[in-house]
Design a protein around this motif. Structure first.
Motif, PDB file in Angstrom:
ATOM      1  N   ILE A 152       0.845  -1.195   0.000  1.00  0.00           N
ATOM      2  CA  ILE A 152       0.000   0.000   0.000  1.00  0.00           C
ATOM      3  C   ILE A 152       0.877   1.242   0.000  1.00  0.00           C
ATOM      4  N   LEU A 153       0.588   2.139  -0.928  1.00  0.00           N
ATOM      5  CA  LEU A 153       1.264   3.435  -1.012  1.00  0.00           C
ATOM      6  C   LEU A 153       0.239   4.514  -0.699  1.00  0.00           C
ATOM      7  N   MET A 154       0.434   5.238   0.399  1.00  0.00           N
ATOM      8  CA  MET A 154      -0.498   6.295   0.790  1.00  0.00           C
ATOM      9  C   MET A 154      -0.165   7.592   0.064  1.00  0.00           C
ATOM     10  N   LEU A 155      -1.210   8.223  -0.463  1.00  0.00           N
ATOM     11  CA  LEU A 155      -1.092   9.511  -1.127  1.00  0.00           C
ATOM     12  C   LEU A 155      -1.826  10.544  -0.281  1.00  0.00           C
ATOM     13  N   THR A 156      -1.124  11.569   0.177  1.00  0.00           N
ATOM     14  CA  THR A 156      -1.780  12.509   1.079  1.00  0.00           C
ATOM     15  C   THR A 156      -1.104  13.874   1.064  1.00  0.00           C
ATOM     16  N   ALA A 157      -1.879  14.884   1.414  1.00  0.00           N
ATOM     17  CA  ALA A 157      -1.343  16.245   1.530  1.00  0.00           C
ATOM     18  C   ALA A 157      -0.718  16.469   2.893  1.00  0.00           C
ATOM     19  N   LYS A 158      -0.938  15.557   3.827  1.00  0.00           N
ATOM     20  CA  LYS A 158      -0.391  15.695   5.178  1.00  0.00           C
ATOM     21  C   LYS A 158       1.057  15.206   5.192  1.00  0.00           C
ATOM     22  N   ASP A 159       1.965  16.067   5.630  1.00  0.00           N
ATOM     23  CA  ASP A 159       3.380  15.715   5.523  1.00  0.00           C
ATOM     24  C   ASP A 159       4.156  15.785   6.829  1.00  0.00           C
ATOM     25  N   THR A 160       3.473  15.875   7.976  1.00  0.00           N
ATOM     26  CA  THR A 160       4.212  15.908   9.238  1.00  0.00           C
ATOM     27  C   THR A 160       4.653  14.496   9.610  1.00  0.00           C
ATOM     28  N   LEU A 161       5.643  14.415  10.475  1.00  0.00           N
ATOM     29  CA  LEU A 161       6.126  13.108  10.922  1.00  0.00           C
ATOM     30  C   LEU A 161       5.030  12.345  11.651  1.00  0.00           C
ATOM     31  N   ASP A 162       4.201  13.057  12.410  1.00  0.00           N
ATOM     32  CA  ASP A 162       3.107  12.393  13.128  1.00  0.00           C
ATOM     33  C   ASP A 162       2.118  11.784  12.153  1.00  0.00           C
ATOM     34  N   ASP A 163       1.802  12.506  11.084  1.00  0.00           N
ATOM     35  CA  ASP A 163       0.886  11.975  10.073  1.00  0.00           C
ATOM     36  C   ASP A 163       1.459  10.717   9.430  1.00  0.00           C
ATOM     37  N   MET A 168       4.546  12.594 -11.231  1.00  0.00           N
ATOM     38  CA  MET A 168       3.979  11.342 -11.723  1.00  0.00           C
ATOM     39  C   MET A 168       5.060  10.293 -11.960  1.00  0.00           C
ATOM     40  N   LYS A 169       6.228  10.742 -12.413  1.00  0.00           N
ATOM     41  CA  LYS A 169       7.327   9.813 -12.671  1.00  0.00           C
ATOM     42  C   LYS A 169       7.754   9.122 -11.383  1.00  0.00           C
ATOM     43  N   GLU A 170       7.808   9.875 -10.293  1.00  0.00           N
ATOM     44  CA  GLU A 170       8.182   9.283  -9.008  1.00  0.00           C
ATOM     45  C   GLU A 170       7.129   8.283  -8.550  1.00  0.00           C
ATOM     46  N   LEU A 171       5.853   8.627  -8.744  1.00  0.00           N
ATOM     47  CA  LEU A 171       4.776   7.702  -8.386  1.00  0.00           C
ATOM     48  C   LEU A 171       4.926   6.389  -9.142  1.00  0.00           C
ATOM     49  N   ALA A 172       5.159   6.472 -10.444  1.00  0.00           N
ATOM     50  CA  ALA A 172       5.309   5.265 -11.252  1.00  0.00           C
ATOM     51  C   ALA A 172       6.498   4.434 -10.790  1.00  0.00           C
ATOM     52  N   MET A 173       7.603   5.084 -10.462  1.00  0.00           N
ATOM     53  CA  MET A 173       8.794   4.372  -9.990  1.00  0.00           C
ATOM     54  C   MET A 173       8.509   3.637  -8.687  1.00  0.00           C
ATOM     55  N   ARG A 174       7.792   4.289  -7.778  1.00  0.00           N
ATOM     56  CA  ARG A 174       7.493   3.646  -6.492  1.00  0.00           C
ATOM     57  C   ARG A 174       6.528   2.489  -6.667  1.00  0.00           C
ATOM     58  N   VAL A 175       5.545   2.650  -7.554  1.00  0.00           N
ATOM     59  CA  VAL A 175       4.600   1.565  -7.818  1.00  0.00           C
ATOM     60  C   VAL A 175       5.333   0.346  -8.359  1.00  0.00           C
ATOM     61  N   LYS A 176       6.233   0.558  -9.307  1.00  0.00           N
ATOM     62  CA  LYS A 176       6.972  -0.557  -9.900  1.00  0.00           C
ATOM     63  C   LYS A 176       7.854  -1.261  -8.870  1.00  0.00           C
ATOM     64  N   ALA A 177       8.431  -0.495  -7.955  1.00  0.00           N
ATOM     65  CA  ALA A 177       9.263  -1.091  -6.905  1.00  0.00           C
ATOM     66  C   ALA A 177       8.412  -1.912  -5.941  1.00  0.00           C
ATOM     67  N   LEU A 178       7.266  -1.368  -5.535  1.00  0.00           N
ATOM     68  CA  LEU A 178       6.390  -2.068  -4.593  1.00  0.00           C
ATOM     69  C   LEU A 178       5.779  -3.326  -5.207  1.00  0.00           C
ATOM     70  N   ALA A 179       5.522  -3.287  -6.519  1.00  0.00           N
ATOM     71  CA  ALA A 179       4.870  -4.414  -7.189  1.00  0.00           C
ATOM     72  C   ALA A 179       5.727  -5.672  -7.201  1.00  0.00           C
ATOM     73  N   LYS A 180       7.012  -5.521  -6.908  1.00  0.00           N
ATOM     74  CA  LYS A 180       7.921  -6.670  -6.936  1.00  0.00           C
ATOM     75  C   LYS A 180       7.891  -7.486  -5.646  1.00  0.00           C
ATOM     76  N   ARG A 181       7.137  -7.020  -4.662  1.00  0.00           N
ATOM     77  CA  ARG A 181       7.158  -7.742  -3.384  1.00  0.00           C
ATOM     78  C   ARG A 181       5.791  -7.720  -2.709  1.00  0.00           C
ATOM     79  N   LYS A 182       5.682  -8.527  -1.675  1.00  0.00           N
ATOM     80  CA  LYS A 182       4.506  -8.504  -0.817  1.00  0.00           C
ATOM     81  C   LYS A 182       4.770  -7.568   0.354  1.00  0.00           C
ATOM     82  N   SER A 183       3.708  -7.111   0.958  1.00  0.00           N
ATOM     83  CA  SER A 183       3.880  -6.203   2.091  1.00  0.00           C
ATOM     84  C   SER A 183       4.392  -6.939   3.319  1.00  0.00           C
ATOM     85  N   GLY A 184       5.259  -6.265   4.053  1.00  0.00           N
ATOM     86  CA  GLY A 184       5.723  -6.807   5.333  1.00  0.00           C
ATOM     87  C   GLY A 184       4.874  -6.309   6.488  1.00  0.00           C
TER      88      GLY A 184
END
Length: 227
Positions: free
Chosen positions: A80-91, A110-126
């Motif tokens: 799961i990749l969370m997309l949010t406008a909240k950027d504090t450490l607590d958030d 968008m390029k960064e989003l695509a790169m992260r999606v491709k990286a995450l797609a190679k594994r299962k979540s821990g």
């Protein structure tokens, strides 16, 4: 050659942003299902298999944190990749505590989003809290295993072996990968793995009609259910 696509679920209530994301990702070989609220997103995530879930934090009906928590509690190990406008450490801490694997703050490239999606797609979540294969359930926090509601006691090595097989299910796990996982410092005699597989089968397969652990000759072992 058949073209390979990455399948993602995008849960985002901003329709313009969602359409822009889906259009860009399509050019990157990434297909999107889309839900505009947390309730519909959760239902899609539980009914279909995705490589990655893109999850907005602030959603109508069910918020993103709750969606993430429910999926992890039920054993869903899709990254799961969370997309949010909240950027504090607590958030961010709240998101990671709920079970997200990555965090991207709006506005993003968008390029960064695509790169992260491709990286995450190679594994299962821990981040998954529970693994399930048919009626076999492995509760991470309590370190308990149950099949058909019956508790099964395993050694630490047995738990580790079960974890690998369930996490990779229904894929085949090679003998070498299992040995390196169980004995990372010094792989023992090859018979040790056979003993561990035998003992695990005695506990989770022998007392039950449906056998879950399957030997794939020349390749390794896999755990596959009837569903």
């Amino acid at each position: 050659m058949k073209e390979h696509f990455i399948d993602v679920l995008l849960i985002e209530d901003d329709r313009d942003l969602a359409l822009s994301i889906a259009e860009y990702l399509r050019f990157e070989g990434i297909r999107c299902d889309h839900a505009f609220n947390g309730h519909n997103g959760y239902n899609l995530a539980t009914k279909n298999n995705y490589d990655v879930i893109l999850l907005d934090l602030m959603l109508p009906r069910i918020d993103g944190v709750t969606v993430c928590q429910r999926l992890r509690f039920e054993g869903n190990d899709t990254p799961i990749l969370m997309l949010t406008a909240k950027d504090t450490l607590d958030d961010k801490a709240v998101g990671f505590e709920a079970g997200t694997d990555d965090y991207l703050v709006k506005p993003f490239a968008m390029k960064e989003l695509a790169m992260r999606v491709k990286a995450l797609a190679k594994r299962k979540s821990g981040q998954v809290k529970k693994l399930c294969v048919d009626d076999l359930v492995f509760e991470y926090k309590a370190r308990t295993v149950r099949r058909a509601g019956q508790e099964i006691r395993l050694t630490p090595t047995g738990l580790l072996l079960l974890d690998v097989l369930m996490r990779k299910s229904p894929l085949v796990v090679s003998k070498r990968e299992l040995e390196e996982t169980l004995w990372p410092e010094d792989v023992p005699d090859s018979n040790n793995l056979k003993v561990q597989i035998y003992q695990l089968r005695q506990k989770i397969d022998k007392p039950f009609e449906t056998k879950l652990i399957e030997t794939v000759p020349g390749h390794g072992f896999r755990m596959i259910g009837s569903k």
